[in-house]
Write an enzyme that holds these catalytic residues in place. Structure first.
Site, PDB file in Angstrom:
ATOM      1  N   ASP A  47       1.121  -1.358   0.057  1.00 33.51           N
ATOM      2  CA  ASP A  47       0.179  -0.023  -0.057  1.00 33.51           C
ATOM      3  C   ASP A  47       0.841   1.207  -0.017  1.00 33.51           C
ATOM      4  OD1 ASP A  47      -2.860   1.216   0.704  1.00 33.51           O
ATOM      5  OD2 ASP A  47      -1.348   2.303   1.803  1.00 33.51           O
ATOM      6  N   TYR A  52       3.150   9.599  -0.608  1.00 31.69           N
ATOM      7  CA  TYR A  52       4.443   9.152   0.157  1.00 31.69           C
ATOM      8  C   TYR A  52       5.847   9.207  -0.220  1.00 31.69           C
ATOM      9  CZ  TYR A  52       0.388   6.448   2.317  1.00 31.69           C
ATOM     10  OH  TYR A  52      -0.820   6.435   3.020  1.00 31.69           O
ATOM     11  N   LYS A  77      -2.754   5.676  -4.453  1.00 31.55           N
ATOM     12  CA  LYS A  77      -4.044   6.731  -4.127  1.00 31.55           C
ATOM     13  C   LYS A  77      -3.873   8.129  -4.638  1.00 31.55           C
ATOM     14  CE  LYS A  77      -3.689   4.579   0.624  1.00 31.55           C
ATOM     15  NZ  LYS A  77      -2.303   4.588   0.792  1.00 31.55           N
ATOM     16  N   HIS A 110      -7.587   9.369  -1.974  1.00 29.87           N
ATOM     17  CA  HIS A 110      -6.995   9.361  -0.694  1.00 29.87           C
ATOM     18  C   HIS A 110      -8.024  10.027   0.457  1.00 29.87           C
ATOM     19  CE1 HIS A 110      -2.332   9.280   1.249  1.00 29.87           C
ATOM     20  NE2 HIS A 110      -3.543   8.924   2.038  1.00 29.87           N
TER      21      HIS A 110
HETATM   22  P1  NDP Z   1       0.990   1.245  11.863  1.00 31.24           P
HETATM   23  O1  NDP Z   1      -0.378   1.355  12.704  1.00 31.24           O
HETATM   24  O2  NDP Z   1       0.992   0.138  10.929  1.00 31.24           O
HETATM   25  O3  NDP Z   1       2.225   1.413  12.913  1.00 31.24           O
HETATM   26  C1  NDP Z   1       3.464   1.595  12.514  1.00 31.24           C
HETATM   27  C2  NDP Z   1       4.490   1.646  13.514  1.00 31.24           C
HETATM   28  O4  NDP Z   1       4.459   0.536  14.316  1.00 31.24           O
HETATM   29  C3  NDP Z   1       5.951   2.001  13.169  1.00 31.24           C
HETATM   30  O5  NDP Z   1       6.332   2.863  13.860  1.00 31.24           O
HETATM   31  C4  NDP Z   1       6.620   0.771  13.267  1.00 31.24           C
HETATM   32  O6  NDP Z   1       8.055   0.828  13.617  1.00 31.24           O
HETATM   33  C5  NDP Z   1       5.697  -0.063  14.447  1.00 31.24           C
HETATM   34  N1  NDP Z   1       5.673  -1.326  14.198  1.00 31.24           N
HETATM   35  C6  NDP Z   1       5.279  -2.197  13.275  1.00 31.24           C
HETATM   36  N2  NDP Z   1       5.282  -3.353  13.404  1.00 31.24           N
HETATM   37  C7  NDP Z   1       5.572  -3.699  14.854  1.00 31.24           C
HETATM   38  C8  NDP Z   1       5.747  -4.672  15.539  1.00 31.24           C
HETATM   39  N3  NDP Z   1       5.712  -5.997  15.290  1.00 31.24           N
HETATM   40  N4  NDP Z   1       6.221  -4.543  17.017  1.00 31.24           N
HETATM   41  C9  NDP Z   1       6.281  -3.078  17.466  1.00 31.24           C
HETATM   42  N5  NDP Z   1       6.225  -2.252  16.652  1.00 31.24           N
HETATM   43  C10 NDP Z   1       5.746  -2.421  15.556  1.00 31.24           C
HETATM   44  O7  NDP Z   1       0.973   2.780  11.255  1.00 31.24           O
HETATM   45  P2  NDP Z   1       0.955   3.518  10.026  1.00 31.24           P
HETATM   46  O8  NDP Z   1       0.258   4.882  10.178  1.00 31.24           O
HETATM   47  O9  NDP Z   1       2.038   3.575   9.237  1.00 31.24           O
HETATM   48  O10 NDP Z   1      -0.264   2.812   9.126  1.00 31.24           O
HETATM   49  C11 NDP Z   1       0.134   1.722   8.046  1.00 31.24           C
HETATM   50  C12 NDP Z   1       0.016   2.156   6.739  1.00 31.24           C
HETATM   51  O11 NDP Z   1      -1.610   2.629   6.475  1.00 31.24           O
HETATM   52  C13 NDP Z   1       0.690   3.416   6.237  1.00 31.24           C
HETATM   53  O12 NDP Z   1       2.021   2.666   6.022  1.00 31.24           O
HETATM   54  C14 NDP Z   1      -0.107   3.530   4.932  1.00 31.24           C
HETATM   55  O13 NDP Z   1       0.168   2.726   3.974  1.00 31.24           O
HETATM   56  C15 NDP Z   1      -1.580   3.389   5.462  1.00 31.24           C
HETATM   57  N6  NDP Z   1      -1.980   4.571   6.099  1.00 31.24           N
HETATM   58  C16 NDP Z   1      -3.006   5.232   5.352  1.00 31.24           C
HETATM   59  C17 NDP Z   1      -3.746   6.581   5.647  1.00 31.24           C
HETATM   60  C18 NDP Z   1      -4.614   6.962   4.693  1.00 31.24           C
HETATM   61  O14 NDP Z   1      -5.091   8.226   5.019  1.00 31.24           O
HETATM   62  N7  NDP Z   1      -5.220   6.449   3.638  1.00 31.24           N
HETATM   63  C19 NDP Z   1      -3.156   7.251   6.724  1.00 31.24           C
HETATM   64  C20 NDP Z   1      -2.047   6.285   7.558  1.00 31.24           C
HETATM   65  C21 NDP Z   1      -1.558   5.225   7.086  1.00 31.24           C
HETATM   66  P3  NDP Z   1       9.159  -0.061  12.713  1.00 31.24           P
HETATM   67  O15 NDP Z   1       9.116   0.618  11.409  1.00 31.24           O
HETATM   68  O16 NDP Z   1      10.443   0.653  13.397  1.00 31.24           O
HETATM   69  O17 NDP Z   1       8.941  -1.222  12.764  1.00 31.24           O
END
Ligand code: NDP
Length: 275
Positions: A47, A52, A77, A110
């Site tokens: 995604d 991004y 998006k 988006h």
């Molecule tokens: P998430 O809820 O996926 O959380 C990501 C965070 O959690 C990062 O800091 C990551 O750190 C940490 N993390 C991931 N896996 C683990 C684990 N197993 N244990 C501990 N920590 C963990 O947040 P996002 O906001 O990134 O959302 C995910 C996706 O959703 C985005 O990447 C995007 O593709 C989408 N999105 C879409 C939006 C929209 O408006 N349509 C808005 C926001 C997000 P690390 O990388 O260090 O592991």
């Protein structure tokens, strides 16, 4: 061997993996490596978004992977400032070129950005891209029920997906119920609440019982709700951990316990605030 990720069925019988990798805030220079780790771990759905600024890295990793295109599911998006019929068509061409693909699997609006008054025109552009075969499925993100209904009323086509903020602190039961009624699949963004729920005692207690990590418990909760999840991680071990949720189940009592964590609280913006 890569685990077999369950799929949900979108309109037109299109199968979408229920678990994908989100790459929001992954810097362009790290994106190809991150996506490479995910593909190696068995992810087949990625995604991204033009916002991004890392679609090129996604495309580089796909090109280098040798995985047949039809086994992959790529979502991107259209950004708010590109809304409008012609602007969206142009934005789509830029995304396709960055991704180095000749079609995307799912193209989303988006945000509705209602103050711009352009989301219906934008939807018409998505429908024409679908008719031309440039996208397999079209959907939206951050749409409230009134925005969904306007698209359906004006163009007669129901979005395949609404990608919304969803995690144990924001469970959105009414919105999800409305999606079921309209035949829309719910996709969860920030499924891990950006990592902010790992210390929660309820999550930790369930994690101890099933001998899994808090992240795995939260992602399993999503799977059992039937939502599509796209957790983001740049860390290869956590990328693998987040996919390794297929060999255990939460009991009804675990699901009930997690249901009590809903506070209606967001880690991101409210759809009516984003222009
Ligand atoms: P998430 O809820 O996926 O959380 C990501 C965070 O959690 C990062 O800091 C990551 O750190 C940490 N993390 C991931 N896996 C683990 C684990 N197993 N244990 C501990 N920590 C963990 O947040 P996002 O906001 O990134 O959302 C995910 C996706 O959703 C985005 O990447 C995007 O593709 C989408 N999105 C879409 C939006 C929209 O408006 N349509 C808005 C926001 C997000 P690390 O990388 O260090 O592991």
């Amino acid at each position: 061997m890569a685990p077999s990720v369950p799929t949900v069925t979108l309109h037109d019988d299109i199968a979408m993996p229920q678990i994908g990798l989100g790459v929001y805030q992954v810097p362009l220079e790290e994106t190809a490596e991150t996506v490479h780790h995910a593909l190696e771990a068995g992810y087949r759905s990625i995604d991204t978004a033009s916002l991004y600024r890392n679609e090129r890295g996604v495309g580089d990793a796909i090109a280098a992977s040798g995985i047949p295109r039809e086994e992959l599911f790529v979502t991107t998006k259209v950004w708010n400032t590109d809304q409008g019929y012609d602007q969206t068509l142009a934005a789509f061409e830029r995304s396709l070129s960055e991704l180095q693909l000749d079609y995307v699997d799912l193209y989303l609006i988006h945000w509705p950005a209602p103050a711009r008054g352009l989301y219906v025109d934008t939807w018409r552009a998505l429908l024409s891209l679908k008719a031309a075969g440039s996208v397999r499925a079209v959907g939206v993100s951050n749409f409230l029920p009134e925005h969904l209904d306007r698209l359906i009323e004006e163009e007669g086509v129901v979005p395949a997906i609404n990608q919304v903020e969803l995690h144990p602190r924001l469970q959105q039961p009414e919105l999800r119920g409305g999606h079921v009624e309209r035949g829309i699949v719910t996709e969860a963004w920030s499924p891990l609440a950006k990592g902010g729920l790992m210390d929660d005692p309820v999550i930790q207690k369930v994690a101890a019982r099933v001998e899994r990590t808090p992240a795995q418990v939260i992602l399993r909760w999503h799977l059992q709700l039937g939502t599509v999840v796209i957790p983001k991680s740049s860390n290869p071990a956590r990328i693998r951990e987040n996919l390794d949720i297929l060999s255990f189940e939460l009991r009804e009592a675990d699901m009930d316990a997690i249901r009590t964590l809903d506070r209606g609280s967001r880690v991101g913006a409210h759809p009516s605030e984003v222009a």
